[in-house]
Design an enzyme around this catalytic site. Structure first.
Site, PDB file in Angstrom:
ATOM      1  CG  HIS A  74       1.419  10.781   1.964  1.00  0.00           C
ATOM      2  ND1 HIS A  74       0.723   9.766   1.016  1.00  0.00           N
ATOM      3  CD2 HIS A  74       0.732  11.590   2.768  1.00  0.00           C
ATOM      4  CE1 HIS A  74      -0.496   9.945   1.339  1.00  0.00           C
ATOM      5  NE2 HIS A  74      -0.809  10.903   2.303  1.00  0.00           N
ATOM      6  CD  GLU A  85       3.323   8.797  -1.121  1.00  0.00           C
ATOM      7  OE1 GLU A  85       1.976   8.983  -1.076  1.00  0.00           O
ATOM      8  OE2 GLU A  85       4.015   7.955  -0.230  1.00  0.00           O
ATOM      9  CB  CYS A 130      -1.536   7.904   4.173  1.00  0.00           C
ATOM     10  SG  CYS A 130      -2.652   9.465   4.652  1.00  0.00           S
TER      11      CYS A 130
END
Length: 210
Positions: A190, A192, A82
């Protein structure tokens, strides 16, 4: 033996979610701002959320640009996520404020031209066929949350070097969604927060640490 990964703690980013995601895919993870630990790990993850200028202030406070530079000089992998990707470029411009970045790649981070901002949610990407990061997940969707991005990438192949692999996405206009450049990789989205496709991308990155 599990690869060791340092998530760089400089006061920005979804640190715990990044740590958990990397642990789930098999990494031994340390969250720290310690320079020696960050330089010696098999891999370094640079997260980032918020304003570009504020992230650079925090990054410089822990000597982040120096850590990144020293790792890359030794061919040691780094992954930006990011705003952690955005700060790898030359500069960012937000609300009329211009801030100098790490300068690993040429380019400017500025506001996307789109009917709705922020760009928030799942989106497809256009990844090169020979991408290592996107192996097995080129046709999947990934989770984005941002209003700023890199809209041009001018580093091209020359006689003495190969240009980075650039993955694009579109929200109002095309923007850089990921870059793979030797030991330096980064994603605007992202991983994750991107479910199984994000986990597979992180596994792919861990393979580059071996």
């Amino acid at each position: 033996m599990a690869p060791t990964v340092t998530v760089l703690d400089y006061g920005s980013g979804n640190l715990r979610s990044a740590v958990r995601a990397l642990e789930r895919v098999g990494a031994e993870v340390v969250l720290t701002s310690d320079r020696t630990t960050a330089e010696e790990a098999d891999g370094l993850v640079v997260p980032g959320v918020g304003a570009y200028a504020a992230c650079m202030v925090g990054l410089r406070a822990v000597r982040g640009p120096e850590i990144i530079g020293r790792r890359l000089a030794g061919g040691r992998p780094v992954l930006g996520i990011c705003v952690g990707m955005q700060v790898l470029f030359e500069r960012g411009v937000e609300h009329g404020v211009e801030a100098e970045g790490c300068g690993e790649w040429p380019g400017t981070v500025d506001r996307l031209e789109a009917p709705v901002l922020p760009h928030m949610g799942w989106n497809t990407v256009d990844a090169p066929e020979d991408s290592a990061l996107f192996a097995g997940v080129r046709d999947e969707r990934f989770y984005f949350v941002h209003s700023y991005g890199v809209r041009r990438f001018d580093l091209v192949s020359g006689e003495r070097y190969r240009a980075p692999l650039v993955t694009w996405a579109t929200h109002g206009q095309p923007f850089v969604a990921a870059v793979e450049n030797g030991a330096l990789s980064a994603t605007q989205f992202h991983p994750e927060k991107s479910g199984d496709p994000g986990a597979e991308l992180l596994r792919n990155w861990l393979k580059t640490l071996q």
